[in-house]
Structures are given as C-alpha cells and as structure tokens.
Design an enzyme around this catalytic site. Structure first.
Site, PDB file in Angstrom:
ATOM      1  N   SER A 121       0.837  -1.198   0.000  1.00 28.48           N
ATOM      2  CA  SER A 121       0.000   0.000   0.000  1.00 28.48           C
ATOM      3  C   SER A 121       0.873   1.248   0.000  1.00 28.48           C
ATOM      4  O   SER A 121       0.357   2.350  -0.068  1.00 28.48           O
ATOM      5  CB  SER A 121      -0.925   0.000   1.218  1.00 28.48           C
ATOM      6  OG  SER A 121      -0.177  -0.191   2.393  1.00 28.48           O
ATOM      7  N   HIS A 142      -3.727  -4.415  -5.292  1.00 27.37           N
ATOM      8  CA  HIS A 142      -3.964  -3.851  -3.961  1.00 27.37           C
ATOM      9  C   HIS A 142      -5.382  -4.170  -3.510  1.00 27.37           C
ATOM     10  O   HIS A 142      -6.354  -3.611  -4.035  1.00 27.37           O
ATOM     11  CB  HIS A 142      -3.712  -2.336  -3.993  1.00 27.37           C
ATOM     12  CG  HIS A 142      -3.761  -1.698  -2.649  1.00 27.37           C
ATOM     13  ND1 HIS A 142      -4.264  -0.453  -2.419  1.00 27.37           N
ATOM     14  CD2 HIS A 142      -3.370  -2.163  -1.426  1.00 27.37           C
ATOM     15  CE1 HIS A 142      -4.178  -0.169  -1.139  1.00 27.37           C
ATOM     16  NE2 HIS A 142      -3.642  -1.191  -0.513  1.00 27.37           N
ATOM     17  N   GLU A 154      -7.297  -2.785  -6.694  1.00 29.94           N
ATOM     18  CA  GLU A 154      -6.620  -1.858  -7.604  1.00 29.94           C
ATOM     19  C   GLU A 154      -5.541  -2.638  -8.351  1.00 29.94           C
ATOM     20  O   GLU A 154      -4.701  -3.294  -7.731  1.00 29.94           O
ATOM     21  CB  GLU A 154      -5.961  -0.721  -6.803  1.00 29.94           C
ATOM     22  CG  GLU A 154      -6.968   0.232  -6.181  1.00 29.94           C
ATOM     23  CD  GLU A 154      -6.322   1.293  -5.289  1.00 29.94           C
ATOM     24  OE1 GLU A 154      -6.805   2.428  -5.279  1.00 29.94           O
ATOM     25  OE2 GLU A 154      -5.330   0.987  -4.588  1.00 29.94           O
ATOM     26  N   ASN A 192      -5.796   4.995  -1.375  1.00 32.73           N
ATOM     27  CA  ASN A 192      -5.019   5.542  -0.257  1.00 32.73           C
ATOM     28  C   ASN A 192      -4.583   6.985  -0.487  1.00 32.73           C
ATOM     29  O   ASN A 192      -4.399   7.739   0.463  1.00 32.73           O
ATOM     30  CB  ASN A 192      -3.809   4.654   0.048  1.00 32.73           C
ATOM     31  CG  ASN A 192      -4.205   3.434   0.864  1.00 32.73           C
ATOM     32  OD1 ASN A 192      -5.330   3.361   1.362  1.00 32.73           O
ATOM     33  ND2 ASN A 192      -3.320   2.472   0.988  1.00 32.73           N
TER      34      ASN A 192
HETATM   35  N1  3HC Z   1     -14.729 -13.006   6.733  1.00 34.81           N
HETATM   36  C1  3HC Z   1     -15.996 -13.373   6.878  1.00 34.81           C
HETATM   37  N2  3HC Z   1     -16.906 -12.661   7.546  1.00 34.81           N
HETATM   38  C2  3HC Z   1     -16.504 -11.507   8.091  1.00 34.81           C
HETATM   39  C3  3HC Z   1     -15.189 -11.027   7.980  1.00 34.81           C
HETATM   40  C4  3HC Z   1     -14.273 -11.839   7.273  1.00 34.81           C
HETATM   41  N3  3HC Z   1     -12.994 -11.485   7.131  1.00 34.81           N
HETATM   42  N4  3HC Z   1     -15.071  -9.841   8.618  1.00 34.81           N
HETATM   43  C5  3HC Z   1     -16.281  -9.566   9.124  1.00 34.81           C
HETATM   44  N5  3HC Z   1     -17.147 -10.559   8.801  1.00 34.81           N
HETATM   45  C6  3HC Z   1     -18.534 -10.691   9.158  1.00 34.81           C
HETATM   46  C7  3HC Z   1     -18.801 -10.137  10.537  1.00 34.81           C
HETATM   47  O1  3HC Z   1     -18.482 -11.106  11.508  1.00 34.81           O
HETATM   48  C8  3HC Z   1     -20.273  -9.827  10.473  1.00 34.81           C
HETATM   49  O2  3HC Z   1     -21.034 -10.971  10.821  1.00 34.81           O
HETATM   50  P1  3HC Z   1     -22.299 -10.839  11.818  1.00 34.81           P
HETATM   51  O3  3HC Z   1     -23.280 -10.023  11.051  1.00 34.81           O
HETATM   52  O4  3HC Z   1     -22.740 -12.250  12.015  1.00 34.81           O
HETATM   53  O5  3HC Z   1     -21.804 -10.173  13.065  1.00 34.81           O
HETATM   54  C9  3HC Z   1     -20.495  -9.510   9.006  1.00 34.81           C
HETATM   55  O6  3HC Z   1     -19.320  -9.918   8.295  1.00 34.81           O
HETATM   56  C10 3HC Z   1     -20.682  -8.055   8.731  1.00 34.81           C
HETATM   57  O7  3HC Z   1     -19.881  -7.340   9.626  1.00 34.81           O
HETATM   58  P2  3HC Z   1     -20.494  -6.165  10.429  1.00 34.81           P
HETATM   59  O8  3HC Z   1     -21.664  -6.525  11.208  1.00 34.81           O
HETATM   60  O9  3HC Z   1     -19.378  -5.510  11.171  1.00 34.81           O
HETATM   61  O10 3HC Z   1     -21.133  -5.352   9.246  1.00 34.81           O
HETATM   62  P3  3HC Z   1     -20.768  -4.113   8.474  1.00 34.81           P
HETATM   63  O11 3HC Z   1     -21.902  -3.959   7.558  1.00 34.81           O
HETATM   64  O12 3HC Z   1     -20.433  -3.003   9.400  1.00 34.81           O
HETATM   65  O13 3HC Z   1     -19.470  -4.397   7.575  1.00 34.81           O
HETATM   66  C11 3HC Z   1     -17.275  -3.684   7.116  1.00 34.81           C
HETATM   67  C12 3HC Z   1     -18.181  -4.412   8.079  1.00 34.81           C
HETATM   68  C13 3HC Z   1     -17.334  -4.343   5.740  1.00 34.81           C
HETATM   69  C14 3HC Z   1     -15.856  -3.818   7.671  1.00 34.81           C
HETATM   70  C15 3HC Z   1     -17.750  -2.199   6.992  1.00 34.81           C
HETATM   71  O14 3HC Z   1     -17.821  -1.614   8.247  1.00 34.81           O
HETATM   72  C16 3HC Z   1     -16.865  -1.396   6.108  1.00 34.81           C
HETATM   73  O15 3HC Z   1     -16.970  -1.413   4.893  1.00 34.81           O
HETATM   74  N6  3HC Z   1     -15.924  -0.624   6.726  1.00 34.81           N
HETATM   75  C17 3HC Z   1     -14.943   0.148   5.989  1.00 34.81           C
HETATM   76  C18 3HC Z   1     -13.768  -0.748   5.669  1.00 34.81           C
HETATM   77  C19 3HC Z   1     -12.786  -0.069   4.758  1.00 34.81           C
HETATM   78  O16 3HC Z   1     -12.933   1.079   4.361  1.00 34.81           O
HETATM   79  N7  3HC Z   1     -11.723  -0.813   4.434  1.00 34.81           N
HETATM   80  C20 3HC Z   1     -10.668  -0.303   3.623  1.00 34.81           C
HETATM   81  C21 3HC Z   1      -9.575   0.129   4.522  1.00 34.81           C
HETATM   82  S1  3HC Z   1      -8.246   0.857   3.623  1.00 34.81           S
HETATM   83  C22 3HC Z   1      -7.279  -0.440   3.196  1.00 34.81           C
HETATM   84  O17 3HC Z   1      -7.545  -1.576   3.489  1.00 34.81           O
HETATM   85  C23 3HC Z   1      -6.097  -0.096   2.394  1.00 34.81           C
HETATM   86  C24 3HC Z   1      -4.826  -0.361   3.127  1.00 34.81           C
HETATM   87  O18 3HC Z   1      -3.785  -0.268   2.185  1.00 34.81           O
HETATM   88  C25 3HC Z   1      -4.564   0.604   4.253  1.00 34.81           C
END
Ligand code: 3HC
Length: 291
Positions: A121, A142, A154, A192
């Site tokens: 990243s 990515h 990406e 990012n």
């Molecule tokens: N595998 C399977 N299931 C998973 C999981 C995984 N890895 N991670 C979470 N789940 C499950 C959870 O356990 C949950 O199950 P439940 O409903 O039984 O509790 C279900 O998926 C949904 O999770 P949430 O209830 O927390 O539901 P959300 O709708 O809030 O979704 C999220 C979670 C997708 C993380 C959401 O909050 C989101 O999109 N957040 C933003 C994440 C983001 O922006 N990521 C990018 C970061 S930047 C990056 O990665 C770049 C790097 O280079 C820095």
C-alpha cells in the site's frame, strides 16, 4: 493464459484473505510463510472466515461450499513450491528492501511466464518489478481490508507492465469476486491517495478542537454515507500502518502539502495504541467490535 495456480506469500491480515478469495474464485492456492506458527495462524483465520461465510449463506438460504474452497488451499514453508504458479502475490511486511530481495529470489524460482504482484500500500511497484527481473510481467494488486468483504482491487501498472498481464490481473480480480480498477504507479494509487490525507485531515480537525472524535465520525457516516468514520477506520486499518504510509510519503515528497503527519497520530502510536489490533486506538475494541 488463464490464472489457475496462485502463490500467496505471507498469511497475515491481507495474505490470508487474498489466499481465501483466490480459492473462492476457483484457483488452486499455495500459501507460503516463513514459519509454521504464522502459517497455522493464517490458515486458522481462513477456516474462521469460511465458517462465517457459510453461516451467512445458510441464513440467506444460499449454499456456500466452504470445504471445497478450503480443499483448494495448501500451506508451504518453501518458496521452491511456487515454481509452477501462474501468479504469485506478495503480502509480506511493508519493507521495500525485504520485498525487493524476495522478488529477486522469486524471479529465479518461478516459471518464466508466471506473473508477479505486490499487495503493497506504500511502495512504488516499479522498484519491486525491476528487482524481480521481469518488469513486463509485474503489477500491483492492492486489496482492501477485510479482503473477504471489500469488493475492490486496484490493478497497478507501471510503464513496463505488459497490457496482456494487466488484462490477466483484472480477470483474476474478477474471479476473486472483486471489481478491478486500473491505475498508474503513483503514491497511494487511487484509494489511499484520497483516504490517508482525509484521515490525517480529520485528526488535525480534532487536534484543533473543532469537533470531537465521535462527532467527526458521526458526521462522515451520516453526512457522506461512509460505513465507518475516519477515526473508526484508522483504528480498523491500524494507526501504525497509517503513520507508516504517511511517513514514507513525507520522506519521498517533502514538498507536497497533502502529506503531513498529525501529532495526534504520532502520539497514539508512541503510546502503543495502534487501534483494533491492540484493543485501544481512538476507541476501545474487543476483538472486531468497537466498545
Ligand atoms: N470473513 C468473513 N466474515 C466476516 C469477515 C471476514 N474477514 N469480517 C467480518 N465478517 C462478518 C462479521 O463477523 C459480520 O457478521 P455478523 O453479522 O454475524 O456479526 C459480518 O461480516 C458483517 O460485519 P459487520 O456486522 O461488522 O457489518 P458491516 O456492515 O459493518 O461491515 C465492514 C463491516 C465491511 C468492515 C464495513 O464496516 C466497512 O466497509 N468498513 C470500511 C472498511 C474499509 O474502508 N476498508 C478499507 C480500509 S483501507 C485499506 O484496506 C487499504 C490499506 O492499504 C490501508
């Protein structure tokens, strides 16, 4: 050539997820780690995630064959086992010299028409591509955290990447259930480059006392429809990871005003409050849930 056999180097936060979605996409996957303990932990994370996805599918009356996906994933401690992979994706520690050395080694091991990809990243793809000795068959791939749920990948091309390799990388991303976008090898690529300065700007807003941390998060969730506010997301990604990305950019591009390090971020990292993974960041966490 279609990508059928995939090597993933590193079974950590990103690597285990990449291995899993590749197997969900029908690929045969070899996960390579340096130590048995790391490999076991990564495979355990895959098992847990697959169980969760199977449970979710059942709730919706759908089928998800977790056992078939799992059967396509094998672990190894030997890079030599990756020799006949169509694609090798690197997801190891963010250290450019270590990554360059790894690709130089892989360049001698993996079949000549194999494609190399880095999930970095923060580093220029071109530098690793040159080290690999096959810059024309090298892309950035990515993925986003959590890899199993986030729908984007990406595909980063350098000046030397063969267009056919870009097409194959995009097709692989689609097979993994992602929507690929293609971009150039610029700092932060697309996501990012926009996201990290936004997180830093939110921290500066809080530092000035313009609004509280929870209020800034609520504002961005309700005002923009983001699933997480900037502080919750920084906790989720890791404060150390965010600081590391910013530090790299400040060093490489000292005159770019978009890249500045908030004092609040530095202070939290110094205190060891790294976010979700340490249970404490801007918020308190218990496992994956904010308390
Ligand atoms: N595998 C399977 N299931 C998973 C999981 C995984 N890895 N991670 C979470 N789940 C499950 C959870 O356990 C949950 O199950 P439940 O409903 O039984 O509790 C279900 O998926 C949904 O999770 P949430 O209830 O927390 O539901 P959300 O709708 O809030 O979704 C999220 C979670 C997708 C993380 C959401 O909050 C989101 O999109 N957040 C933003 C994440 C983001 O922006 N990521 C990018 C970061 S930047 C990056 O990665 C770049 C790097 O280079 C820095």
């Amino acid at each position: 050539m279609a990508i059928r056999k995939v090597g993933v180097i590193g079974a950590g936060l990103m690597g285990h997820g990449i291995a899993q979605v590749a197997a969900q996409g029908g690929c045969e996957v070899l996960v390579c780690e340096a130590q048995q303990g790391f490999l076991d932990k990564g495979l355990e994370r895959i098992d847990k995630s697959l169980a969760k996805l199977a449970e979710k599918a059942k709730e919706k009356g759908q089928t998800f064959d977790a056992a078939a996906v799992r059967a396509r994933i094998r672990g190894t401690l030997s890079k030599a086992d990756l020799a006949d992979c169509d694609l090798v994706v690197e997801a190891i520690v963010e250290d450019l010299d270590v990554k360059k050395a790894l690709f130089a080694e892989l360049g001698k091991i993996v079949k000549k028409d194999g494609i190399f990809a880095s999930n970095t990243s923060s580093f220029p793809i071109a530098e690793m591509a040159t080290a690999s000795g096959r810059a024309d068959r090298f892309v950035g791939l990515h993925f986003f955290n959590p890899v199993q749920l986030m729908k984007l990948v990406e595909v980063v091309k350098t000046d030397k990447t063969n267009e056919d390799v870009v097409a194959q990388a995009r097709a692989f991303g689609e097979a993994c259930g992602k929507s690929p976008i293609t971009c150039k090898d610029t700092p932060g690529f697309v996501v990012n480059r926009l996201l990290v300065p936004y997180m830093a700007e939110a921290m500066k807003l809080a530092e000035r006392g313009d609004a509280s941390i929870p209020d800034i998060d609520v504002a961005m969730k309700l005002g923009c429809g983001y699933p997480m506010g900037p502080f919750e997301l920084t906790d989720y990604v890791g404060l150390d990871t965010t600081l590391f990305i910013l530090q790299g950019w400040v060093k490489r591009y000292p005159n770019d005003p978009a890249f500045q390090i908030p004092k609040l971020l530095e202070a939290k990292v110094k205190e060891g409050k790294l976010g979700r993974k340490t249970g404490q960041g801007f918020y308190t966490w218990q496992g994956d849930k904010r308390v």
